[in-house]
Write a protein that holds these residues in place. Structure first.
Motif, PDB file in Angstrom:
ATOM      1  N   LYS A 199       0.858  -1.183   0.000  1.00 15.89           N
ATOM      2  CA  LYS A 199       0.000   0.000   0.000  1.00 15.89           C
ATOM      3  C   LYS A 199       0.894   1.233   0.000  1.00 15.89           C
ATOM      4  N   PRO A 200       0.526   2.279  -0.739  1.00 21.05           N
ATOM      5  CA  PRO A 200      -0.651   2.361  -1.606  1.00 21.05           C
ATOM      6  C   PRO A 200      -0.464   1.526  -2.874  1.00 21.05           C
ATOM      7  N   TYR A 201      -1.504   0.818  -3.255  1.00 22.32           N
ATOM      8  CA  TYR A 201      -1.461  -0.073  -4.401  1.00 22.32           C
ATOM      9  C   TYR A 201      -2.058   0.623  -5.622  1.00 22.32           C
ATOM     10  N   THR A 202      -1.869   0.016  -6.767  1.00 20.32           N
ATOM     11  CA  THR A 202      -2.533   0.471  -7.986  1.00 20.32           C
ATOM     12  C   THR A 202      -3.517  -0.603  -8.438  1.00 20.32           C
ATOM     13  N   GLU A 203      -4.460  -0.207  -9.272  1.00 22.55           N
ATOM     14  CA  GLU A 203      -5.412  -1.181  -9.815  1.00 22.55           C
ATOM     15  C   GLU A 203      -4.685  -2.258 -10.597  1.00 22.55           C
ATOM     16  N   GLU A 204      -3.644  -1.859 -11.335  1.00 17.74           N
ATOM     17  CA  GLU A 204      -2.897  -2.827 -12.130  1.00 17.74           C
ATOM     18  C   GLU A 204      -2.230  -3.875 -11.246  1.00 17.74           C
ATOM     19  N   GLN A 205      -1.720  -3.467 -10.078  1.00 19.28           N
ATOM     20  CA  GLN A 205      -1.090  -4.422  -9.171  1.00 19.28           C
ATOM     21  C   GLN A 205      -2.098  -5.442  -8.656  1.00 19.28           C
ATOM     22  N   VAL A 206      -3.273  -4.965  -8.275  1.00 23.02           N
ATOM     23  CA  VAL A 206      -4.306  -5.879  -7.761  1.00 23.02           C
ATOM     24  C   VAL A 206      -4.765  -6.829  -8.854  1.00 23.02           C
ATOM     25  N   ARG A 207      -5.023  -6.295 -10.035  1.00 22.35           N
ATOM     26  CA  ARG A 207      -5.469  -7.140 -11.140  1.00 22.35           C
ATOM     27  C   ARG A 207      -4.416  -8.202 -11.478  1.00 22.35           C
ATOM     28  N   SER A 208      -3.160  -7.789 -11.489  1.00 25.09           N
ATOM     29  CA  SER A 208      -2.088  -8.729 -11.799  1.00 25.09           C
ATOM     30  C   SER A 208      -2.011  -9.839 -10.766  1.00 25.09           C
ATOM     31  N   ALA A 209      -2.018  -9.461  -9.490  1.00 22.34           N
ATOM     32  CA  ALA A 209      -1.896 -10.465  -8.432  1.00 22.34           C
ATOM     33  C   ALA A 209      -3.096 -11.407  -8.422  1.00 22.34           C
ATOM     34  N   VAL A 210      -4.306 -10.857  -8.579  1.00 18.95           N
ATOM     35  CA  VAL A 210      -5.508 -11.689  -8.592  1.00 18.95           C
ATOM     36  C   VAL A 210      -5.471 -12.652  -9.783  1.00 18.95           C
ATOM     37  N   SER A 211      -5.100 -12.140 -10.940  1.00 20.32           N
ATOM     38  CA  SER A 211      -5.030 -12.997 -12.122  1.00 20.32           C
ATOM     39  C   SER A 211      -4.034 -14.129 -11.925  1.00 20.32           C
ATOM     40  N   GLN A 212      -2.867 -13.786 -11.369  1.00 15.64           N
ATOM     41  CA  GLN A 212      -1.853 -14.822 -11.158  1.00 15.64           C
ATOM     42  C   GLN A 212      -2.276 -15.819 -10.098  1.00 15.64           C
ATOM     43  N   ALA A 213      -2.859 -15.318  -9.004  1.00 15.34           N
ATOM     44  CA  ALA A 213      -3.293 -16.221  -7.939  1.00 15.34           C
ATOM     45  C   ALA A 213      -4.353 -17.185  -8.450  1.00 15.34           C
ATOM     46  N   MET A 214      -5.295 -16.659  -9.221  1.00 16.82           N
ATOM     47  CA  MET A 214      -6.344 -17.507  -9.772  1.00 16.82           C
ATOM     48  C   MET A 214      -5.796 -18.465 -10.827  1.00 16.82           C
ATOM     49  N   PHE A 215      -4.888 -17.964 -11.640  1.00 14.41           N
ATOM     50  CA  PHE A 215      -4.377 -18.779 -12.746  1.00 14.41           C
ATOM     51  C   PHE A 215      -3.353 -19.800 -12.273  1.00 14.41           C
ATOM     52  N   PHE A 216      -2.363 -19.328 -11.511  1.00 11.48           N
ATOM     53  CA  PHE A 216      -1.265 -20.199 -11.125  1.00 11.48           C
ATOM     54  C   PHE A 216      -1.564 -21.007  -9.886  1.00 11.48           C
ATOM     55  N   SER A 217      -2.500 -20.519  -9.059  1.00 13.65           N
ATOM     56  CA  SER A 217      -2.791 -21.221  -7.811  1.00 13.65           C
ATOM     57  C   SER A 217      -4.207 -21.781  -7.826  1.00 13.65           C
ATOM     58  N   SER A 218      -4.679 -22.133  -8.988  1.00 15.22           N
ATOM     59  CA  SER A 218      -6.055 -22.615  -9.115  1.00 15.22           C
ATOM     60  C   SER A 218      -6.281 -23.854  -8.256  1.00 15.22           C
ATOM     61  N   THR A 219      -7.466 -23.954  -7.726  1.00 18.74           N
ATOM     62  CA  THR A 219      -7.896 -25.148  -7.013  1.00 18.74           C
ATOM     63  C   THR A 219      -9.100 -25.741  -7.732  1.00 18.74           C
ATOM     64  N   GLU A 220      -9.526 -26.892  -7.304  1.00 16.72           N
ATOM     65  CA  GLU A 220     -10.613 -27.555  -7.999  1.00 16.72           C
ATOM     66  C   GLU A 220     -11.939 -26.797  -7.894  1.00 16.72           C
ATOM     67  N   THR A 221     -12.049 -25.871  -6.924  1.00 16.84           N
ATOM     68  CA  THR A 221     -13.302 -25.147  -6.756  1.00 16.84           C
ATOM     69  C   THR A 221     -13.468 -24.031  -7.767  1.00 16.84           C
ATOM     70  N   LEU A 222     -12.380 -23.659  -8.447  1.00 16.38           N
ATOM     71  CA  LEU A 222     -12.481 -22.573  -9.422  1.00 16.38           C
ATOM     72  C   LEU A 222     -13.180 -23.045 -10.667  1.00 16.38           C
ATOM     73  N   LYS A 223     -13.937 -22.154 -11.245  1.00 12.75           N
ATOM     74  CA  LYS A 223     -14.696 -22.457 -12.473  1.00 12.75           C
ATOM     75  C   LYS A 223     -14.074 -21.732 -13.653  1.00 12.75           C
ATOM     76  N   ALA A 224     -13.866 -22.446 -14.727  1.00 12.12           N
ATOM     77  CA  ALA A 224     -13.269 -21.821 -15.921  1.00 12.12           C
ATOM     78  C   ALA A 224     -14.287 -20.923 -16.600  1.00 12.12           C
TER      79      ALA A 224
END
Length: 269
Positions: A244-269
């Motif tokens: 903090k302070p963060y940018t929107e791009e940082q949050v979007r990047s981290a969320v995308s990577q966490a969802m993509f690279f750390s996917s679990t079986e509960t995630l829906k494509a």
């Protein structure tokens, strides 16, 4: 004079090393492997101190040394620490070559396009293209439910708006340790975004640990004004950590990577 230069250089490296370690771990998917690369960088600089002066910005020079070692080694992904890291490895092969490195450097580590190009040894236009490709590939990949743990209402609303704008669903916003645990129990999230200092002086880290103890592996992103509290060298360290302070791009990047690279079986494509 030489002695003073050595002291100044050591101070510079010490200041930037926690962020190099953060980047190395996110890239390799394994804390031990990431730290091994960081050690290799330090050894290289000790052997040739001039490498730290190869760029006007010493942080760029430090990361450039890392990339020379990383690319020479073939950019291997380490053996997974856990189930989440294993999922990360499985997704790595699907990304365009070098795009994740460019995205991490730009949106998480805060380097501009010219600096990303210098670190990776590519043209500026190529760096821009790699970042765009990574964003598109990650955001298309998965959707999931997100628990936000943040005691500042305006920040919580902003984070929720960013996450929902990406197509994910925010299940709840918790302001305290107890609320976080209860809300996670009411609906298990696919991803957690958490501050580390909460409204009643309770700990977001403790809340996350209690949730993970209940549900097992869930990807977590910490968004905090105190990154040094988590980048200590002790295990475990978070793979995803935003200042903090963060940018929107940082949050979007981290969320995308966490969802993509750390996917679990509960995630829906």
């Amino acid at each position: 004079m030489l002695a003073q230069e050595a002291v100044d250089q050591s101070a510079t490296v010490a200041r930037h090393l926690p962020y190099l370690r953060r980047y190395a771990r996110a890239l390799t998917g394994n804390q031990t492997s990431g730290d091994q690369y960081a050690v290799a960088v330090l050894e290289t600089i000790i052997t040739d101190p001039a490498m730290l002066r190869a760029h006007a910005n010493p942080k760029v020079a430090l990361f450039s040394v890392f990339h020379s070692i990383w690319s020479t080694s073939g950019a291997p992904v380490a053996e997974a620490d856990d189930m989440i890291s294993g999922a990360a490895q499985a997704h790595m092969a699907g990304l365009t070559l070098n795009s994740r490195e460019a995205l991490l450097l730009n949106t998480v580590e805060g380097f501009d396009h010219d600096e990303v190009a210098a670190i990776m040894g590519v043209e500026v236009d190529e760096a821009k293209h790699l970042i765009d490709v990574a964003v598109q590939e990650m955001e298309r990949s998965v959707r999931g439910s997100v628990l936000v743990i943040e005691d500042e209402a305006i920040i919580a609303m902003d984070i929720a708006a960013i996450v929902e704008g990406m197509g994910h669903r925010v299940t709840a916003n918790a302001r305290t340790h107890a609320e976080a645990v209860d809300m996670a129990a009411a609906e298990q999230p696919d991803l957690i975004l958490a501050d580390i200092q909460l409204a009643d002086n309770s700990s977001g880290v403790d809340a996350v640990n209690d949730i993970l103890a209940q549900f097992g592996a869930i990807p977590v992103i910490f968004i905090t004004a105190f990154p040094e509290r988590l980048l200590t060298g002790e295990r475990p360290e978070p793979a995803f950590l935003i200042n903090k302070p963060y940018t929107e791009e940082q949050v979007r990047s981290a969320v995308s990577q966490a969802m993509f690279f750390s996917s679990t079986e509960t995630l829906k494509a």
